[in-house]
Scaffold this motif. Sequence first.
Motif, PDB file in Angstrom:
ATOM      1  N   ALA A  88      22.210  10.669 -21.388  1.00  0.00           N
ATOM      2  CA  ALA A  88      22.540  10.003 -22.652  1.00  0.00           C
ATOM      3  C   ALA A  88      24.044  10.011 -22.871  1.00  0.00           C
ATOM      4  O   ALA A  88      24.736  10.970 -22.533  1.00  0.00           O
ATOM      5  CB  ALA A  88      21.842  10.700 -23.807  1.00  0.00           C
ATOM      6  N   THR A 110      21.140  17.467 -19.482  1.00  0.00           N
ATOM      7  CA  THR A 110      19.730  17.118 -19.308  1.00  0.00           C
ATOM      8  C   THR A 110      19.624  15.667 -18.859  1.00  0.00           C
ATOM      9  O   THR A 110      20.057  14.749 -19.569  1.00  0.00           O
ATOM     10  CB  THR A 110      18.946  17.314 -20.608  1.00  0.00           C
ATOM     11  OG1 THR A 110      19.097  18.667 -21.042  1.00  0.00           O
ATOM     12  CG2 THR A 110      17.479  16.994 -20.405  1.00  0.00           C
ATOM     13  N   LEU A 170      17.945  12.062 -17.970  1.00  0.00           N
ATOM     14  CA  LEU A 170      16.940  11.192 -18.589  1.00  0.00           C
ATOM     15  C   LEU A 170      16.088  10.532 -17.530  1.00  0.00           C
ATOM     16  O   LEU A 170      16.580  10.173 -16.455  1.00  0.00           O
ATOM     17  CB  LEU A 170      17.635  10.087 -19.401  1.00  0.00           C
ATOM     18  CG  LEU A 170      18.519  10.504 -20.588  1.00  0.00           C
ATOM     19  CD1 LEU A 170      19.169   9.274 -21.188  1.00  0.00           C
ATOM     20  CD2 LEU A 170      17.682  11.235 -21.620  1.00  0.00           C
ATOM     21  N   THR A 171      14.860  10.350 -17.842  1.00  0.00           N
ATOM     22  CA  THR A 171      13.988   9.499 -17.021  1.00  0.00           C
ATOM     23  C   THR A 171      13.444   8.343 -17.838  1.00  0.00           C
ATOM     24  O   THR A 171      12.832   7.431 -17.279  1.00  0.00           O
ATOM     25  CB  THR A 171      12.820  10.315 -16.448  1.00  0.00           C
ATOM     26  OG1 THR A 171      12.088  10.920 -17.527  1.00  0.00           O
ATOM     27  CG2 THR A 171      13.334  11.399 -15.503  1.00  0.00           C
ATOM     28  N   SER A 172      13.683   8.364 -19.170  1.00  0.00           N
ATOM     29  CA  SER A 172      13.249   7.250 -20.027  1.00  0.00           C
ATOM     30  C   SER A 172      14.051   7.301 -21.314  1.00  0.00           C
ATOM     31  O   SER A 172      14.654   8.324 -21.663  1.00  0.00           O
ATOM     32  CB  SER A 172      11.751   7.342 -20.334  1.00  0.00           C
ATOM     33  OG  SER A 172      11.475   8.478 -21.136  1.00  0.00           O
ATOM     34  N   VAL A 173      14.059   6.173 -22.006  1.00  0.00           N
ATOM     35  CA  VAL A 173      14.677   6.091 -23.338  1.00  0.00           C
ATOM     36  C   VAL A 173      13.696   5.399 -24.272  1.00  0.00           C
ATOM     37  O   VAL A 173      12.818   4.630 -23.844  1.00  0.00           O
ATOM     38  CB  VAL A 173      16.011   5.321 -23.294  1.00  0.00           C
ATOM     39  CG1 VAL A 173      17.033   6.057 -22.450  1.00  0.00           C
ATOM     40  CG2 VAL A 173      15.818   3.904 -22.776  1.00  0.00           C
ATOM     41  N   LYS A 213      20.458   1.729 -26.292  1.00  0.00           N
ATOM     42  CA  LYS A 213      20.679   3.120 -25.919  1.00  0.00           C
ATOM     43  C   LYS A 213      21.785   3.159 -24.866  1.00  0.00           C
ATOM     44  O   LYS A 213      21.713   2.485 -23.835  1.00  0.00           O
ATOM     45  CB  LYS A 213      19.398   3.742 -25.343  1.00  0.00           C
ATOM     46  CG  LYS A 213      19.540   5.215 -24.956  1.00  0.00           C
ATOM     47  CD  LYS A 213      19.680   6.113 -26.164  1.00  0.00           C
ATOM     48  CE  LYS A 213      19.655   7.583 -25.768  1.00  0.00           C
ATOM     49  NZ  LYS A 213      19.829   8.479 -26.928  1.00  0.00           N
ATOM     50  N   ILE A 243      23.803   4.924 -21.949  1.00  0.00           N
ATOM     51  CA  ILE A 243      23.548   5.925 -20.916  1.00  0.00           C
ATOM     52  C   ILE A 243      24.685   5.876 -19.889  1.00  0.00           C
ATOM     53  O   ILE A 243      25.469   4.918 -19.849  1.00  0.00           O
ATOM     54  CB  ILE A 243      22.195   5.705 -20.213  1.00  0.00           C
ATOM     55  CG1 ILE A 243      22.194   4.355 -19.461  1.00  0.00           C
ATOM     56  CG2 ILE A 243      21.043   5.797 -21.193  1.00  0.00           C
ATOM     57  CD1 ILE A 243      20.991   4.160 -18.574  1.00  0.00           C
TER      58      ILE A 243
END
Length: 723
Positions: A137, A149, A151-154, A162, A164
């Motif tokens: 993020a 951390t 991300l694998t999805s938003v 969003k 990224i």
Amino acid sequence: MKVTPKIFALMAALAAGSALATSAGTTAGTGIQNKATATWDNPDTAVGGNLSTDSNVVTTIVNAITGFDIVYSDGSADDTSASTPTANYDKVNVLAGETVTTKYTVVNNSNIDSYVVNITADTTGTANTPTSVQYFADDDNDGVADSSTALTSVTLANGGVKRIVQVITIPSGATKGQQYSASPKGTAPAGSTGASAVSFTACNESSNQNTAGTAATNGDLQYTRATIYTPTLTEVPTPPGSPVIIPPTGDPNLPNNPVSPPGTPSDPSDPSTPGYGDPTQTPTPGNPGTSIGVNGNVQTAYPPSGVTTVTFKNQVNNTGAMNDTVKLFPTDNTGNPIGTNNGDGSFTLPDGTVVRFLSSTGAALPLVGGYPTVTAPASGSVSYRIQVSSFPISSTDPVSTTILIGISSGNKAAALGVTADATTTDRIMPPGLLFGDNNSGTPTPGDKGPGNASQWVDPAGSVSAAPVTDAGVNTDATAVFPMLLKNTGEYNDTYTLDNTTVTFATTSGGTATTPVRYYYADGTELTKNSSGQYITKLVSSNSSLTVYAVVDVPSAAAATNGTTGGINPDVVFNQRATANYSGVVVNDTNDEIAVKTVGGVTVNKYQKVGSAPSQVAGEKLNADANPQDTIYYAIVAKNNYNTAVKNFSLKDSLNTNTTFVSVSGSGTGTVIYSTNGTSWSTTAPTTGTDFYVAVDDTATTGLQPGSLASGATLTMNFVVKVK
């Protein structure tokens, strides 16, 4: 992405940093209620007014429109390939093991609220595979991950976006010019939303269903490409300053005078070449210090006598776009470091040579991984020194020392280790000189003269007008010593022969002094400097020059014990040769002259029945033999002259009462044989009547008798059998 007016508007908004998206409309699942109302005038005019009534209420549920996009955050058009990313996402000068971070925006083009988009990396078409590709993020849009951390999805609100970042990790073993590409790729799973649970289908990035548009050709992806930096280093000598004096060249078209000691002939002038003097040495009169000539990428040092350390000046040129921390080391032709790394900026090579790397001012260099380093700025240069010490210096036959210097870029894969990206060559040419009596091509300072014997002269004879090159011929009052100057060094030089005089005892009990003169073989006297010292012509490296030291013995010289009846010791004198460039000094300490020449050839024949004679006096007498006895003869010839006897051979013949058994010879050189005195062979004959033994003359073509050196012997062993 499909190119539609709505998307163009989105791209413009993103480029402007508005972080706005274009929604597909009312949120899916929203219930739109509607009722109708009728109004009219009251027909009861007495009452008047308006009347109304409502219809029944109907509800319309808004359908789901799927669609999302992942786009470059700078507004560049996507639908790129691994080999054709947009300009701002085509990253060059990336180092092995680094990470490459680029910004993306995930856009909700649907009318679905809380729309989930899964994100994975797509590396289709990449030339090389990254170690990893991750997404994080970046809500504040600063291009830095908000947390560690991945991300694998938003999850997107209707009309929301969003921010990224994509992080590509480059393998530590990546090599120059390799390319690594990756793109975020989105998929939205099927689901439902709203009070009426309006369902929507799965969607992927290339099937944006909001509006029709141009179909994507590359999956509507948006690649980042990282190209590994290619170091562009060269290693060269530091550009030379003023020309430096160097040893004579030997080229007849160039000056060949040595560096000028006092009184050395000044024409032609001292030879010079582009280069510099060793920065750690201060030239003094008569000692020029070490000159270092520069020719292309090769430096050649010419140290004078006694110099055991040479310092070269080198330079690293960096034409690349990045600063580079460059490791320095001696290498071989494979580019790998050689020798023992001493961990202090120096290396000890297998032959004991120590190579130390220093800054341009002679200070210690910083170490990285145990290697001395310099920092070469982008599009710039850095200078440093190479100090070479303990290189092999032989007192008899020195050899050159050649060191290949390697540089290893710090801007390449660590997995590649320390290997040379460029090299330069430093050479040391040490001096050397042997000087002494020419003993069969070997300078022998301890000789008394030719044949390692005194020079015999007849003081009553005439004085020779020119040097006698066949030294030791004793028909006059001139003594001649062939002196060999052998330049065993690795560069050319000329030599000064000191003024030398010889003192003889006279018959009257006094002394007489005479100078030593020097001549070439053709009878030309050597040139003298203003001090009266002789100066030789050029002697090339690893070659020799014979000069003849000539002494005219005074007529009143007393006899010496080198001849019969002499009562005085033979006259001993010294000679000295000084190299004009290198300063090497060699003394010949034992040349000897014997007054009154005697000489001749003696031939003694010894015999013994049954075995080889011991060559004692009794074997020169008659002997008794029986029929069938074997008689061994030893015929020994000795040259008692002080010069060689040319075309020398021994002959013996069969007696009519004997038969031939064998013949052999011994002497200095290749023994040859003949049965007629004209045809010769290295193989002893097995039959014949007359037998000849000689030593081959190596100076002529074919086999024929050569010279018997002064003091040398030739022995013929002849064996026969009594009939």
